[in-house]
Design an enzyme around this catalytic site. Structure first.
Site, PDB file in Angstrom:
ATOM      1  N   GLN A 122     -18.710  67.805  18.666  1.00  0.00           N
ATOM      2  CA  GLN A 122     -19.032  67.903  20.092  1.00  0.00           C
ATOM      3  C   GLN A 122     -19.012  69.327  20.636  1.00  0.00           C
ATOM      4  OE1 GLN A 122     -16.192  64.403  20.993  1.00  0.00           O
ATOM      5  NE2 GLN A 122     -17.814  64.133  22.491  1.00  0.00           N
ATOM      6  N   TYR A 126     -10.056  55.029  29.182  1.00  0.00           N
ATOM      7  CA  TYR A 126     -10.883  55.511  30.291  1.00  0.00           C
ATOM      8  C   TYR A 126     -11.073  54.499  31.408  1.00  0.00           C
ATOM      9  CZ  TYR A 126     -12.192  59.389  27.232  1.00  0.00           C
ATOM     10  OH  TYR A 126     -12.160  60.497  26.438  1.00  0.00           O
ATOM     11  N   HIS A 168     -13.115  62.577  13.176  1.00  0.00           N
ATOM     12  CA  HIS A 168     -13.584  62.140  14.499  1.00  0.00           C
ATOM     13  C   HIS A 168     -15.094  61.849  14.431  1.00  0.00           C
ATOM     14  CE1 HIS A 168     -12.710  62.547  19.065  1.00  0.00           C
ATOM     15  NE2 HIS A 168     -13.947  62.097  18.976  1.00  0.00           N
ATOM     16  N   HIS A 225     -31.161  64.703  14.671  1.00  0.00           N
ATOM     17  CA  HIS A 225     -32.461  65.269  14.283  1.00  0.00           C
ATOM     18  C   HIS A 225     -33.508  64.186  14.035  1.00  0.00           C
ATOM     19  CE1 HIS A 225     -29.983  68.953  12.794  1.00  0.00           C
ATOM     20  NE2 HIS A 225     -30.318  69.066  14.053  1.00  0.00           N
ATOM     21  N   ASP A 277     -26.430  71.057  17.447  1.00  0.00           N
ATOM     22  CA  ASP A 277     -26.687  72.204  16.558  1.00  0.00           C
ATOM     23  C   ASP A 277     -25.893  73.444  16.981  1.00  0.00           C
ATOM     24  OD1 ASP A 277     -28.404  70.501  15.343  1.00  0.00           O
ATOM     25  OD2 ASP A 277     -30.239  71.626  15.756  1.00  0.00           O
TER      26      ASP A 277
HETATM   27  C1  PNW Z   1     -14.304  58.715  23.155  1.00  0.00           C
HETATM   28  N1  PNW Z   1     -16.209  53.207  25.829  1.00  0.00           N
HETATM   29  O1  PNW Z   1     -15.333  57.822  22.917  1.00  0.00           O
HETATM   30  C2  PNW Z   1     -14.421  59.748  22.055  1.00  0.00           C
HETATM   31  O2  PNW Z   1     -13.265  59.831  21.249  1.00  0.00           O
HETATM   32  C3  PNW Z   1     -14.841  61.094  22.532  1.00  0.00           C
HETATM   33  O3  PNW Z   1     -15.396  61.811  21.454  1.00  0.00           O
HETATM   34  C4  PNW Z   1     -15.792  60.967  23.709  1.00  0.00           C
HETATM   35  O4  PNW Z   1     -16.369  62.179  24.089  1.00  0.00           O
HETATM   36  C5  PNW Z   1     -15.008  60.357  24.848  1.00  0.00           C
HETATM   37  O5  PNW Z   1     -14.372  59.149  24.471  1.00  0.00           O
HETATM   38  C6  PNW Z   1     -15.842  60.117  26.103  1.00  0.00           C
HETATM   39  O6  PNW Z   1     -16.832  59.143  25.874  1.00  0.00           O
HETATM   40  C7  PNW Z   1     -15.512  56.709  23.696  1.00  0.00           C
HETATM   41  O7  PNW Z   1     -17.394  52.765  25.951  1.00  0.00           O
HETATM   42  C8  PNW Z   1     -16.800  56.282  23.919  1.00  0.00           C
HETATM   43  O8  PNW Z   1     -15.272  52.599  26.362  1.00  0.00           O
HETATM   44  C9  PNW Z   1     -17.037  55.118  24.630  1.00  0.00           C
HETATM   45  C10 PNW Z   1     -15.976  54.391  25.124  1.00  0.00           C
HETATM   46  C11 PNW Z   1     -14.677  54.825  24.916  1.00  0.00           C
HETATM   47  C12 PNW Z   1     -14.456  55.986  24.203  1.00  0.00           C
END
Ligand code: PNW
Length: 484
Positions: free
Chosen positions: A42, A326, A145, A62, A75
């Site tokens: 990332q 989240y 990751h 890609h 990239d």
């Molecule tokens: C995580 N969801 O992914 C990842 O570990 C990170 O790399 C990412 O950038 C971050 O959360 C933000 O998205 C997720 O749909 C992707 O609940 C999707 C979900 C949760 C975590």
């Protein structure tokens, strides 16, 4: 005189409501540490530099026609491969206790042989770690990751049982290279996200996703024991896994079981084998998948079994519970999810529908609504179900669009940190909090559209200039005062 009187009265009143007093006194204990996180693909860029070979994400980004928002790729990303000094400066500016980053497997082992270590890759991570240590910022490292080396994916990746040993050999290499300075290791980030959500990679079918889960659990556990047996005495560090989960709230009282089933398929699939007293898959997974498989005419369950030895190996194989969280969703039972999902599939096995009501606070990401109460409930649930393990919040954050005045992110952190304090007040053993993310980065299928950064990154500037957003000043104050 009269005005003064009113001011004093106002202050007295505003400070003496119960809620105000609670807010005023709220403080994190000194043993909770605060940091920020990122992952290799990332932010690093340099996707084909200095001997690094391709990962699944290089290939996917890609692929034509594009599968990623606006054909974005990682990239160059935030070009952290060349900007590590600036990255550490940002950590210093905010006063972070630690920084969570990941190592790119194909940068360290470009031919996937543990004997063929890429010196340039090692040198990058050495420079980053040493720069952090200069300023007393603790490195916490994710070994894997999402960025599976392409050659290994071509052999089946996590669906192939051999991946377990490939991963363990890679883990041993990074323990050896960086273990003298890295004392907190995360084996695998969000196994479920990779096995069931990244469907473009792991062809999900209600078969491969469970094989992927089985091998990730075994790979994690074996990597945990490699550290215990070969490095723990020398380095004394800690090793654990990072799981992610939404909080699932029943739509109505009658949906309590449906919400519990959903949580067991999502979090329990990985947490139960590692953190429960009995180990093994949660019984609801075994029962539902066996019943569905039989009805579909399979001669045995699509959920692969663990041998008793494997159950014992996986059980207890984590020094802490790493949690990425989240958002939340409502759940109701719907045993025939046909029309929504294919059958067989992971979703069909769960037999529920989830959704987020329109009334919940939106963010720029369609999947992420602001629900701090769900964080509180999830932390409580982990405390109750798994015997109050030491909890490391390894990701939590809010996406916004462009711009430096990210008030939504400031309030997001304020609300979620308060929710975390509520759960700590009730006994949850939270020891680590990680804001996601230190800076804007390549947000997987959303490319650079969803911005999670405390620092803004200008992806149009050749140097990928970083600028603090308002949330940087808020987070800095939280860290300094230990108050929300
Ligand atoms: C995580 N969801 O992914 C990842 O570990 C990170 O790399 C990412 O950038 C971050 O959360 C933000 O998205 C997720 O749909 C992707 O609940 C999707 C979900 C949760 C975590």
């Amino acid at each position: 005189m009269v005005i003064k009187y009113w001011i004093v009265l106002y202050l007295v009143l505003s400070l003496t409501t119960g809620e105000q007093i609670k807010q005023f006194r709220r403080k994190f204990s000194d043993n909770i540490i605060f940091g920020a996180g990122t992952s290799a693909y990332q932010i690093e860029g340099a996707w084909n530099k200095d001997g690094k070979t391709e990962s699944v994400w290089d290939r996917l980004s890609h692929t034509k026609p594009c599968v990623i928002h606006n054909c974005h790729t990682g990239d160059i990303a935030a070009d952290s491969y060349n900007n590590y000094e600036r990255d550490v400066q940002m950590m210093k500016e905010m006063g972070l206790d630690f920084y969570r980053f990941s190592i790119s497997w194909s940068r360290i082992l470009p031919t996937n042989s543990p004997d063929d270590i890429n010196k340039a890759g090692v040198s990058y991570y050495n420079k980053l770690i040493n720069e952090m240590l200069k300023y007393n910022i603790t490195p916490m490292v994710t070994i894997h990751h999402f960025d599976v080396p392409l050659q290994l994916e071509a052999l089946g990746g996590w669906v192939n049982p051999k991946m377990v040993d490939w991963f363990v050999n890679y883990a041993r290499v990074v323990y050896e290279l960086f273990g003298d300075r890295v004392k907190t290791w995360f084996t695998i980030n969000e196994p479920r996200e990779y096995c069931t959500q990244m469907s473009e990679i792991v062809n999900k079918s209600g078969v491969n996703d469970y094989l992927c889960a089985r091998h990730m659990l075994l790979g994690h556990a074996k990597a945990y024991y490699v550290y215990q047996n070969e490095f723990k005495a020398k380095y004394g560090g800690k090793v654990g896994i990072v799981l992610n989960s939404l909080w699932y709230e029943p739509e109505s009282e009658k949906d309590a079981e449906a919400a519990e089933d959903k949580l067991q398929f999502e979090l329990g699939q990985y947490a139960h084998p590692i953190f429960s007293k009995t180990g093994d898959w949660p019984s609801v997974l075994k029962d539902r998948i066996a019943a569905k498989s039989a009805a579909q005419g399979f001669s045995e369950s699509r959920l692969p079994e663990f041998t008793p030895e494997e159950v014992e190996l996986i059980k207890g194989s984590s020094d802490f519970f790493g949690l990425n969280h989240y958002t939340s969703a409502l759940v109701y039972r719907n045993n025939s999810v046909k029309g929504f999902y294919p059958s067989p599939s992971y979703e069909d096995d769960i037999g529920v529908i989830t959704y987020q009501p329109e009334t919940w606070e939106k963010t720029i990401a369609t999947w992420l609504k602001v629900t701090p109460w769900g964080f509180y409930k999830l932390l409580n649930k982990i405390r109750e179900d798994y015997g109050n393990p030491p909890l490391y919040v390894t990701e939590n954050g809010c996406p916004t669009g462009p711009g430096l005045f990210d008030t939504q992110r400031v309030f997001f952190y304020k609300k979620y940190l308060n929710a975390m304090l509520d759960s700590i007040d009730e006994g949850s053993d939270v020891r680590v909090y990680t804001a996601w993310s230190l800076m804007d980065n390549f947000e997987w299928f959303m490319g650079y559209h969803d911005k999670f950064g405390l620092y803004e990154v200008d992806f149009n500037s050749p140097t990928r200039t970083r600028t603090p957003r308002a949330s940087v000043f808020y987070y800095k104050k939280v860290i300094k005062t230990r108050r929300v």
